[in-house]
Write a protein that holds these residues in place. Sequence first.
Motif, short mmCIF file in Angstrom:
data_model
loop_
_atom_site.label_atom_id
_atom_site.label_comp_id
_atom_site.label_asym_id
_atom_site.label_seq_id
_atom_site.Cartn_x
_atom_site.Cartn_y
_atom_site.Cartn_z
N ARG A 1 46.25 54.72 40.55
CA ARG A 1 45.68 54.12 41.77
C ARG A 1 45.72 52.60 41.70
O ARG A 1 46.21 51.94 42.62
N PHE A 2 45.21 52.04 40.62
CA PHE A 2 45.01 50.60 40.61
C PHE A 2 46.28 49.81 40.29
O PHE A 2 46.38 48.63 40.65
N ASP A 3 47.26 50.42 39.66
CA ASP A 3 48.56 49.75 39.55
C ASP A 3 49.17 49.59 40.95
O ASP A 3 49.82 48.57 41.24
N LYS A 4 48.97 50.58 41.81
CA LYS A 4 49.46 50.47 43.20
C LYS A 4 48.69 49.40 43.96
O LYS A 4 49.25 48.67 44.76
N VAL A 5 47.37 49.30 43.70
CA VAL A 5 46.57 48.24 44.31
C VAL A 5 47.08 46.88 43.88
O VAL A 5 47.18 45.95 44.69
N ALA A 6 47.41 46.74 42.59
CA ALA A 6 47.93 45.47 42.07
C ALA A 6 49.22 45.09 42.78
O ALA A 6 49.42 43.92 43.17
N ASP A 7 50.13 46.04 42.97
CA ASP A 7 51.38 45.76 43.68
C ASP A 7 51.11 45.34 45.11
O ASP A 7 51.73 44.40 45.62
N TYR A 8 50.19 46.04 45.76
CA TYR A 8 49.85 45.71 47.15
C TYR A 8 49.27 44.30 47.26
O TYR A 8 49.69 43.50 48.12
N LEU B 1 42.16 43.30 51.44
CA LEU B 1 41.44 44.52 51.10
C LEU B 1 41.04 45.30 52.35
O LEU B 1 41.23 46.52 52.43
N ILE B 2 40.51 44.58 53.34
CA ILE B 2 40.10 45.24 54.58
C ILE B 2 41.31 45.74 55.36
O ILE B 2 41.24 46.74 56.08
N GLY B 3 42.43 45.05 55.18
CA GLY B 3 43.65 45.42 55.90
C GLY B 3 44.49 46.47 55.20
O GLY B 3 45.63 46.73 55.63
N MET B 4 43.99 47.07 54.13
CA MET B 4 44.75 48.10 53.42
C MET B 4 44.87 49.35 54.31
O MET B 4 43.86 49.98 54.64
N THR B 5 46.08 49.69 54.70
CA THR B 5 46.29 50.81 55.63
C THR B 5 47.20 51.90 55.06
O THR B 5 47.35 52.95 55.70
N ASP B 6 47.80 51.68 53.90
CA ASP B 6 48.68 52.67 53.31
C ASP B 6 47.91 53.97 53.08
O ASP B 6 46.92 54.00 52.33
N LYS B 7 48.34 55.06 53.72
CA LYS B 7 47.58 56.31 53.68
C LYS B 7 47.48 56.88 52.27
O LYS B 7 46.43 57.41 51.88
N LEU C 1 47.63 55.22 49.44
CA LEU C 1 46.78 54.36 48.63
C LEU C 1 45.30 54.60 48.96
O LEU C 1 44.46 54.74 48.07
N LEU C 2 44.99 54.67 50.24
CA LEU C 2 43.62 54.95 50.65
C LEU C 2 43.17 56.32 50.15
O LEU C 2 42.04 56.49 49.68
N ALA C 3 44.06 57.30 50.24
CA ALA C 3 43.72 58.66 49.81
C ALA C 3 43.44 58.73 48.32
O ALA C 3 42.68 59.60 47.86
N SER C 4 44.02 57.82 47.54
CA SER C 4 43.81 57.86 46.09
C SER C 4 42.40 57.44 45.71
O SER C 4 41.95 57.71 44.60
N PHE C 5 41.66 56.77 46.61
CA PHE C 5 40.31 56.32 46.24
C PHE C 5 39.28 57.47 46.19
O PHE C 5 38.48 57.46 45.25
N PRO C 6 39.14 58.40 47.10
CA PRO C 6 39.72 58.47 48.44
C PRO C 6 38.79 57.80 49.46
O PRO C 6 37.57 58.02 49.44
N ARG C 7 39.36 57.00 50.35
CA ARG C 7 38.62 56.33 51.42
C ARG C 7 39.47 56.35 52.68
O ARG C 7 40.70 56.32 52.60
N SER C 8 38.83 56.36 53.83
CA SER C 8 39.57 56.34 55.09
C SER C 8 40.00 54.92 55.44
O SER C 8 41.02 54.72 56.10
N SER C 9 39.21 53.93 55.00
CA SER C 9 39.53 52.52 55.25
C SER C 9 38.55 51.68 54.44
O SER C 9 37.61 52.20 53.83
N PHE C 10 38.80 50.36 54.43
CA PHE C 10 37.85 49.42 53.84
C PHE C 10 37.28 48.53 54.94
O PHE C 10 37.97 48.19 55.91
N VAL C 11 36.01 48.18 54.79
CA VAL C 11 35.29 47.38 55.79
C VAL C 11 34.58 46.23 55.08
O VAL C 11 34.41 46.27 53.85
N PRO C 12 34.15 45.21 55.82
CA PRO C 12 33.46 44.09 55.18
C PRO C 12 32.16 44.52 54.47
O PRO C 12 31.51 45.48 54.88
N ALA C 13 31.82 43.79 53.41
CA ALA C 13 30.58 44.03 52.68
C ALA C 13 29.94 42.69 52.35
O ALA C 13 30.60 41.65 52.36
#
Length: 284
Positions: free
Chosen positions: A40-47, A245-251, A253-265
Amino acid sequence: MKLTHLVSASLLSLFSTLALSATFTFTAIPDEDESKLRTRFDKVADYLSEQLDVEVKYIPVKSYSAAITAFRNNQVQLAWFGGLSGVQARLLVPGSEAIAQGFEDQYFKSYIIANHTVELTRSDDFPKLNNYTFTFGSKGSTSGRLMPQFFIEKNLDKPVDQIFKRIGFSGDHSRTISQVEAGVYQIGAVNYKVWDSAVEKGEVDTSKVKVIWESPTYPDYQWTVHSGIDNDFGAGFKAKLTNALIGMTDKDLLASFPRSSFVPAKNSDYQPIERVAKTIGMID
């Protein structure tokens, strides 16, 4: 232009170039199987590398406390923390900020799961857990320790060491499921996302382990960034990182968390976690 001005301008240019060419590092709490996290996180690093135009590296750690220590020492500039570990890290690094969370992390839950030999069935009422063996996840886990302990003690009106015959800490949610399924412990507490994902993938034998209770919701995971990030990587870097991070839309990648999207915190979102941690004595 005077020589001193030329030297100052050159040094400023050199500093900016070094800052922008530095490797941006991040880590994550080890809440699941290590190989899944690495994928999961190697893909996040590439993104992030593509979005931020800098080299980005994921640094795995062996424990929740190691993730916090790496963040405190500025060995990593960003971390995927749970609710409690994020609070602990931000208390140690003044000025650090929660900047993004999964949409589902605003309304997170824990499950209490039981081996099939336990004569308890799923109910909205809190189960009678007295005198069973029980495992939490990591000692620093929000969904696998902090909130389950809070709900158990609140509903049964006594400390957990007076409720269970034996208490263990599996280390992560995947191991909690496997240990309860195998009967190493009769009952356990687990992150609902890890459970649901494992069941969906056929990784859980639901004839041997079952959910018996679902907790109320609470805030949990988030991305927390180190203070001074714009000084290290250039003005506007934190905003660019947040947007990535909020703009992550790759399905996938999101599914690997799994999350539907990221939002501000923001830090104040996690005040309920800090209050609970103080209530049960996990932070001062």
